[in-house]
Write a protein that holds these residues in place. Structure first.
Motif, PDB file in Angstrom:
ATOM      1  N   ASP B  57      -7.507  -9.686  12.831  1.00  0.00           N
ATOM      2  CA  ASP B  57      -8.075 -10.739  11.983  1.00  0.00           C
ATOM      3  C   ASP B  57      -9.192 -11.430  12.769  1.00  0.00           C
ATOM      4  OD1 ASP B  57      -6.809 -12.320  13.872  1.00  0.00           O
ATOM      5  OD2 ASP B  57      -5.136 -12.868  12.574  1.00  0.00           O
ATOM      6  N   ASP B  58      -9.683 -12.563  12.283  1.00  0.00           N
ATOM      7  CA  ASP B  58     -10.850 -13.152  12.953  1.00  0.00           C
ATOM      8  C   ASP B  58     -10.508 -13.831  14.284  1.00  0.00           C
ATOM      9  OD1 ASP B  58      -9.491 -15.078  11.635  1.00  0.00           O
ATOM     10  OD2 ASP B  58     -11.152 -15.761  10.368  1.00  0.00           O
ATOM     11  N   ARG B  59      -9.225 -13.891  14.627  1.00  0.00           N
ATOM     12  CA  ARG B  59      -8.882 -14.477  15.933  1.00  0.00           C
ATOM     13  C   ARG B  59      -8.585 -13.397  16.979  1.00  0.00           C
ATOM     14  NH1 ARG B  59      -4.413 -18.268  16.139  1.00  0.00           N
ATOM     15  NH2 ARG B  59      -5.214 -18.460  18.246  1.00  0.00           N
ATOM     16  N   LEU B  60      -8.762 -12.141  16.562  1.00  0.00           N
ATOM     17  CA  LEU B  60      -8.386 -11.030  17.437  1.00  0.00           C
ATOM     18  C   LEU B  60      -9.124 -11.057  18.772  1.00  0.00           C
ATOM     19  CD1 LEU B  60      -6.835  -8.360  17.854  1.00  0.00           C
ATOM     20  CD2 LEU B  60      -8.777  -7.178  16.871  1.00  0.00           C
ATOM     21  N   GLU B  61     -10.453 -11.229  18.721  1.00  0.00           N
ATOM     22  CA  GLU B  61     -11.247 -11.174  19.950  1.00  0.00           C
ATOM     23  C   GLU B  61     -10.815 -12.258  20.930  1.00  0.00           C
ATOM     24  OE1 GLU B  61     -13.167  -9.020  21.516  1.00  0.00           O
ATOM     25  OE2 GLU B  61     -12.435  -7.783  19.857  1.00  0.00           O
ATOM     26  N   GLU B  62     -10.572 -13.444  20.379  1.00  0.00           N
ATOM     27  CA  GLU B  62     -10.157 -14.588  21.182  1.00  0.00           C
ATOM     28  C   GLU B  62      -8.820 -14.295  21.880  1.00  0.00           C
ATOM     29  OE1 GLU B  62      -8.332 -18.837  19.796  1.00  0.00           O
ATOM     30  OE2 GLU B  62      -9.855 -17.903  18.508  1.00  0.00           O
TER      31      GLU B  62
END
Lengths: 141, 305
Positions: B57-62
């Motif tokens: 999801d959009d927090r994956l990289e973090e």
């Protein structure tokens, strides 16, 4: 003859909430374990501890059968709870995130005793203190 | 949904620290896999494969960065190998598990058969129940389901109205219809279970006699009213804790006076508690069936005084 052990899988998962999604599915499916059977059994045995991390250790045998036992929550989880902090320190030697008393260490050691390879409670306490240091949690006298 | 698998093979001493780091970022938890030692009796802790799954999801990289950072700090205390990242689709492991699902004979008359296998035409003279368990419970392989099916076989009379509280995959509902129930009224609080039950009723050609609705006791009462029929045999294969709660909420009202209730999903040591609470709710114990640590309890709802 004792059945031959094929693999041991330890799952650190939340009590009462097991389901076939990762990490349980990918860890157990390749071993031919009935995922639903495991989840149902795990949830039944942990239903009174929802919210806690209760690890399950599953022994898988060469004939496809399996057994599992529940373990005590990870030391780090118990320490975070005792110190009232959300996570351990990223740099435990420099940044301290919280503290616990020696009594709290003893309490945790008593819970963990059956899963540790410590001879006595003092030995278990030393192991718990070691983990606390690695997490940047200070032990007070 | 797909997942990013992060895994790392470490020695027993580093395993807990790595698992703790993963646990912070992976909502579902962490898996540690150990190989058996040479004798095949104990486990070796020299090599432990620690793995966790991050939802894409959009927090994956973090999250991925925090894990790499955390591992870097840990590696300053003890050397660690590089983590391996791999994208995993949901279907992979679901299919992998299915490969181990075989036809299971249950009770005296039934054969639970995976829907994706070629049917062994009415094999062994048994009534074939085609099942696609999906994510809901009830594959026929668990003692609680087997106990419930065996009780159903013995208690069901042709033409009865059967209730299925917590229908899961729909295995009990389908079996009841296949064994001659006039009508089956099924409910489950999980929408996935409602879907699975409908799908399995269709696969077995009994969809016309199986009504399914999302919900609990209230939904089952509503279904009875709508169907203009009273349940004569109620099946509840759930868990002891839920059963106790449902008994307090008026479970016995969901079966007609003089009707029967089968409760399963009860561990041996929990049986006494369920029997006592059921007695307070006007249900008399008829029999207990046992398999491994599990038991199924059959009750009779007393006629109104």
């Amino acid at each position: 003859m004792a059945k031959k052990l094929k693999a041991v899988v330890r799952l650190q998962i939340e009590a009462g909430k097991a389901n076939p999604a990762p990490p349980i599915g990918p860890a157990l499916a390749p071993h031919g374990i009935n995922l639903m059977a495991f989840c149902k059994e795990y949830n039944a045995r942990t239903s009174s501890k929802v919210g806690e991390i209760i690890p399950a250790e599953i022994s898988i045998y060469s004939d496809g059968s399996f057994t599992f036992i529940l373990k005590t929550p990870p030391t780090s989880v118990l320490l975070r709870k005792a110190a009232g902090v959300e996570k351990g320190s990223a740099e435990p030697n420099r940044e301290k995130v919280g503290k616990v008393t020696r009594d709290q260490i003893r309490e945790i050691a008593e819970i963990k005793m059956r899963d540790l390879n410590a001879v006595d409670i003092e030995g278990a306490m030393r192991q718990i203190e070691g983990t606390a240091r690695n997490m940047g949690i200070v032990v007070e006298d | 949904m797909s997942w990013l698998e992060v895994s790392l093979t470490v020695d027993g001493e580093s395993a807990e620290a790595v698992a703790d780091l993963f646990q912070r970022h992976a909502p579902g938890g962490v898996a540690l896999q150990m190989e058996p030692d040479a004798s095949g009796e104990g486990r070796a802790e020299r090599r432990v494969l620690v793995s966790a799954y991050l939802p894409v999801d959009d927090r994956l990289e973090e999250k991925r960065r925090s894990i790499e950072e955390g591992l870097w700090y840990l590696s300053r205390i003890r050397p660690l190998p590089e983590p391996i990242f791999r994208q995993v689709e949901d279907q992979d492991w679901e299919e992998a598990w299915k490969a181990h699902y075989k036809p299971v004979p249950v009770g005296r008359k039934l054969l639970i058969h995976p829907v994706w296998l070629e049917a062994e035409a009415e094999a062994q003279g048994r009534v074939v129940i085609l099942m696609d368990p999906g994510q809901a419970f009830g594959t026929g392989a668990h003692p609680t389901t087997r106990l419930c099916l065996a009780a159903l076989e013995d208690m069901l009379e042709p033409g009865m109205v059967v209730g299925d509280l917590g229908c899961g995959s729909g295995i009990l509902s389908v079996a009841a219809a296949r064994l001659g129930a006039r009508q089956v009224l099924a409910v489950d609080v999980d929408p996935l279970a409602v879907e699975a039950t409908l799908r399995n009723a269709q696969a077995n050609g009994v969809a016309q006699r199986v009504q399914v609705r999302e919900g609990g006791l209230q939904s089952l009462l509503a279904l009875q009213e709508q169907a203009g029929a009273e349940v004569q045999l109620l099946l509840a294969n759930i868990l002891a804790k839920v059963l106790l709660h449902l008994l307090d909420e008026g479970l016995s009202r969901c079966v007609a006076p003089g009707g029967r209730v089968v409760m399963s999903g009860v561990l041996e040591e929990q049986a006494q508690g369920v029997v006592e609470r059921a007695a307070q709710a006007g249900l008399d114990l008829l029999e207990i069936r046992r398999e491994q640590d599990w038991c199924a309890l059959a009750f009779y709802r007393k006629l109104a005084p």
